[in-house]
Design a protein around this motif. Sequence first.
Motif, PDB file in Angstrom:
ATOM      1  N   THR A  41     -15.920   3.928 -29.863  1.00 22.12           N
ATOM      2  CA  THR A  41     -14.135   3.262 -30.155  1.00 22.12           C
ATOM      3  C   THR A  41     -13.954   2.685 -31.449  1.00 22.12           C
ATOM      4  OG1 THR A  41     -14.819   2.484 -27.927  1.00 22.12           O
ATOM      5  CG2 THR A  41     -13.068   1.345 -28.944  1.00 22.12           C
ATOM      6  N   PRO A  42     -12.510   2.787 -31.918  1.00 23.43           N
ATOM      7  CA  PRO A  42     -12.916   3.196 -33.570  1.00 23.43           C
ATOM      8  C   PRO A  42     -11.970   1.935 -33.741  1.00 23.43           C
ATOM      9  CG  PRO A  42     -10.944   4.834 -32.203  1.00 23.43           C
ATOM     10  CD  PRO A  42     -12.561   4.234 -31.097  1.00 23.43           C
ATOM     11  N   ASP A  43     -10.817   1.557 -33.009  1.00 25.38           N
ATOM     12  CA  ASP A  43     -10.347   0.807 -33.821  1.00 25.38           C
ATOM     13  C   ASP A  43     -10.335  -1.054 -32.369  1.00 25.38           C
ATOM     14  OD1 ASP A  43      -8.040   0.506 -31.714  1.00 25.38           O
ATOM     15  OD2 ASP A  43      -8.165   2.553 -32.655  1.00 25.38           O
ATOM     16  N   TRP A  44     -10.166  -2.437 -32.534  1.00 28.75           N
ATOM     17  CA  TRP A  44     -10.646  -2.912 -32.520  1.00 28.75           C
ATOM     18  C   TRP A  44      -9.015  -3.295 -30.745  1.00 28.75           C
ATOM     19  CZ3 TRP A  44     -13.974  -5.647 -32.129  1.00 28.75           C
ATOM     20  CH2 TRP A  44     -14.340  -6.435 -33.745  1.00 28.75           C
ATOM     21  N   ALA A  45      -7.836  -2.226 -30.945  1.00 30.01           N
ATOM     22  CA  ALA A  45      -6.353  -2.192 -29.755  1.00 30.01           C
ATOM     23  C   ALA A  45      -7.682  -1.525 -28.840  1.00 30.01           C
ATOM     24  CB  ALA A  45      -5.525  -1.416 -30.472  1.00 30.01           C
ATOM     25  N   LEU A  46      -8.293  -0.249 -28.942  1.00 29.99           N
ATOM     26  CA  LEU A  46      -8.166  -0.059 -28.123  1.00 29.99           C
ATOM     27  C   LEU A  46      -9.758  -0.853 -27.617  1.00 29.99           C
ATOM     28  CD1 LEU A  46      -8.429   3.319 -26.802  1.00 29.99           C
ATOM     29  CD2 LEU A  46      -9.714   4.471 -28.664  1.00 29.99           C
ATOM     30  N   TRP A  47     -10.704  -1.241 -28.712  1.00 32.95           N
ATOM     31  CA  TRP A  47     -11.555  -1.706 -27.767  1.00 32.95           C
ATOM     32  C   TRP A  47     -11.746  -2.520 -26.372  1.00 32.95           C
ATOM     33  CZ3 TRP A  47     -17.254  -2.261 -28.556  1.00 32.95           C
ATOM     34  CH2 TRP A  47     -17.519  -3.358 -28.597  1.00 32.95           C
ATOM     35  N   THR A  48     -10.392  -3.999 -27.459  1.00 34.47           N
ATOM     36  CA  THR A  48      -9.741  -4.746 -25.992  1.00 34.47           C
ATOM     37  C   THR A  48      -9.776  -4.075 -25.195  1.00 34.47           C
ATOM     38  OG1 THR A  48      -9.643  -5.784 -27.710  1.00 34.47           O
ATOM     39  CG2 THR A  48      -8.244  -6.686 -25.991  1.00 34.47           C
ATOM     40  N   GLN A  49      -8.251  -3.089 -25.063  1.00 31.07           N
ATOM     41  CA  GLN A  49      -8.347  -2.352 -23.263  1.00 31.07           C
ATOM     42  C   GLN A  49      -9.120  -1.608 -22.707  1.00 31.07           C
ATOM     43  OE1 GLN A  49      -5.392   0.441 -24.129  1.00 31.07           O
ATOM     44  NE2 GLN A  49      -5.697   1.864 -22.402  1.00 31.07           N
ATOM     45  N   ARG A  50     -10.583  -1.251 -23.248  1.00 31.54           N
ATOM     46  CA  ARG A  50     -11.440   0.125 -22.957  1.00 31.54           C
ATOM     47  C   ARG A  50     -12.400  -1.765 -22.332  1.00 31.54           C
ATOM     48  NH1 ARG A  50     -13.005   4.682 -26.918  1.00 31.54           N
ATOM     49  NH2 ARG A  50     -11.888   6.252 -25.303  1.00 31.54           N
ATOM     50  N   THR A  51     -12.824  -2.660 -22.948  1.00 33.40           N
ATOM     51  CA  THR A  51     -13.887  -3.233 -22.448  1.00 33.40           C
ATOM     52  C   THR A  51     -13.426  -4.580 -21.105  1.00 33.40           C
ATOM     53  OG1 THR A  51     -12.982  -4.945 -23.773  1.00 33.40           O
ATOM     54  CG2 THR A  51     -15.253  -4.005 -24.365  1.00 33.40           C
ATOM     55  N   GLN A  52     -11.936  -4.463 -21.615  1.00 35.15           N
ATOM     56  CA  GLN A  52     -10.895  -5.215 -19.916  1.00 35.15           C
ATOM     57  C   GLN A  52     -10.942  -4.488 -18.657  1.00 35.15           C
ATOM     58  OE1 GLN A  52      -6.514  -5.612 -20.735  1.00 35.15           O
ATOM     59  NE2 GLN A  52      -6.517  -6.935 -18.993  1.00 35.15           N
ATOM     60  N   VAL A  53     -10.721  -2.922 -18.683  1.00 34.79           N
ATOM     61  CA  VAL A  53     -10.486  -2.195 -18.322  1.00 34.79           C
ATOM     62  C   VAL A  53     -12.102  -1.843 -17.138  1.00 34.79           C
ATOM     63  CG1 VAL A  53     -10.324   0.448 -16.868  1.00 34.79           C
ATOM     64  CG2 VAL A  53      -8.885  -1.069 -19.118  1.00 34.79           C
ATOM     65  N   LEU A  54     -13.337  -1.937 -18.473  1.00 37.26           N
ATOM     66  CA  LEU A  54     -14.303  -1.871 -18.008  1.00 37.26           C
ATOM     67  C   LEU A  54     -15.070  -2.718 -16.795  1.00 37.26           C
ATOM     68  CD1 LEU A  54     -16.318  -0.497 -20.746  1.00 37.26           C
ATOM     69  CD2 LEU A  54     -15.882   1.025 -18.612  1.00 37.26           C
ATOM     70  N   ALA A  55     -14.770  -4.667 -17.372  1.00 38.60           N
ATOM     71  CA  ALA A  55     -14.922  -5.754 -17.623  1.00 38.60           C
ATOM     72  C   ALA A  55     -14.488  -5.500 -15.599  1.00 38.60           C
ATOM     73  CB  ALA A  55     -14.183  -6.955 -17.954  1.00 38.60           C
ATOM     74  N   THR A  56     -13.294  -5.408 -15.608  1.00 38.91           N
ATOM     75  CA  THR A  56     -12.465  -5.256 -14.245  1.00 38.91           C
ATOM     76  C   THR A  56     -13.887  -4.397 -13.177  1.00 38.91           C
ATOM     77  OG1 THR A  56     -10.317  -5.214 -15.469  1.00 38.91           O
ATOM     78  CG2 THR A  56     -10.534  -4.678 -12.521  1.00 38.91           C
ATOM     79  N   ALA A  57     -14.172  -3.246 -13.605  1.00 39.10           N
ATOM     80  CA  ALA A  57     -15.051  -2.331 -12.547  1.00 39.10           C
ATOM     81  C   ALA A  57     -16.549  -2.921 -12.836  1.00 39.10           C
ATOM     82  CB  ALA A  57     -15.090  -1.388 -12.879  1.00 39.10           C
ATOM     83  N   ALA A  58     -16.791  -3.608 -13.051  1.00 41.84           N
ATOM     84  CA  ALA A  58     -18.924  -3.814 -13.640  1.00 41.84           C
ATOM     85  C   ALA A  58     -18.433  -5.608 -13.041  1.00 41.84           C
ATOM     86  CB  ALA A  58     -18.191  -3.921 -14.923  1.00 41.84           C
ATOM     87  N   ALA A  59     -17.471  -6.094 -12.931  1.00 41.71           N
ATOM     88  CA  ALA A  59     -17.218  -7.490 -12.283  1.00 41.71           C
ATOM     89  C   ALA A  59     -18.296  -7.380 -11.011  1.00 41.71           C
ATOM     90  CB  ALA A  59     -16.378  -8.091 -12.009  1.00 41.71           C
ATOM     91  N   GLY A  60     -18.324  -6.623  -9.716  1.00 42.46           N
ATOM     92  CA  GLY A  60     -18.677  -6.788  -8.488  1.00 42.46           C
ATOM     93  C   GLY A  60     -20.334  -6.087  -8.675  1.00 42.46           C
ATOM     94  N   SER A  61     -21.235  -6.460  -9.628  1.00 36.95           N
ATOM     95  CA  SER A  61     -21.755  -4.906 -10.300  1.00 36.95           C
ATOM     96  C   SER A  61     -23.092  -6.016 -10.484  1.00 36.95           C
ATOM     97  CB  SER A  61     -22.431  -3.962 -10.627  1.00 36.95           C
ATOM     98  OG  SER A  61     -21.651  -3.522 -11.115  1.00 36.95           O
ATOM     99  N   ASP A  62     -24.347  -5.905 -10.703  1.00 44.53           N
ATOM    100  CA  ASP A  62     -25.153  -6.181 -12.206  1.00 44.53           C
ATOM    101  C   ASP A  62     -25.498  -5.173 -12.829  1.00 44.53           C
ATOM    102  OD1 ASP A  62     -26.768  -3.737 -11.050  1.00 44.53           O
ATOM    103  OD2 ASP A  62     -27.932  -5.595 -10.547  1.00 44.53           O
TER     104      ASP A  62
END
Length: 335
Positions: A41-62
Amino acid sequence: MAPAEFRPVYHPAGHDHGLRGALQELRTGRWLSMRDLLESTPDWALWTQRTQVLATAAAGSDAVDAWQAEEPLSVAAIIMHARVLVERAVRAHREGHSRARELWQEAWEGCRSAAHATPPDPVPWICLLALAQLDERQRLQEHRLPPPGPMLFPGPWGLLAEADKRDPYNRETYHRMLQFVYARRAGGTLSEAVDFAQWAASSAPDGSPLHVLPLYVRVERYRREHGHEKALDLHWVTEDGERDAQRALHRWFHRTEPAARSLLDLNHLAHALWGSLQFTDAAPVFRALGPYYTSVPWAYRTRTPDDPAGAEEVFLRARSRCLTAACTPARGPHG
């Protein structure tokens, strides 16, 4: 595809094809694609967006726990661990879970650890801002600091400053602050939200998604006033409503690359332009959405906001109206 056959779809990744693939694997418990995506991921804006979306999906798993156990020194894994802890704490608070306070404390410690592990990263500070909304009575000192300007409220301004220092005008930073405004027991008024959104947008450079922020507040006011029972009403067809929509169109939409646009921002802009009868201006925004849409804010224009079918129907009606207007030649004074 003929307009009558068009059916929009919702996907949290939107036009981000790399994120879509990582989400698909994450839902099966695998984390390698998530790691590879974040490391590229090349920049903070995209990094922030991607980590947010991924965390929403990952919160229910290990999956993130497994990743961190395998690669304990991975900065991306540390950030994702903090993200997941925050997502779980926010959900627990919203649902009134008995462990809500315990999860809040755990998430707070995870954010502080992440901030220490990767000082340049804005995400730990954005996560702390997300947790601030759980402190509805502003009991913590860091959540009731004096504001940086008049007409603003005491709040977690230090956390916002830390995030802003690392990635100025980051979209999620200011949306998290807006969520804090709504959650405040001491205030939380819409006038505070209006003042904050206008303050943020007034200092943002061209191309910043903060120019869309006032449109979110307008939708929230509409929602609270149960305006969904009306059609295109005076809430939207006002001078300031038209001005906010035009500012977002010209200072954000026309000055950003398509890949940098949030689906939610595009939907809010399309909705505002349609609602203020600026159909021709809305057409390119609808085109930029492609096959995607989000149920919010369209759901608030229905009598049953929890029914996704109603939101889709309003979206399709608005889209058709605006695309038709854009294809209709302007008439002269004599028809």
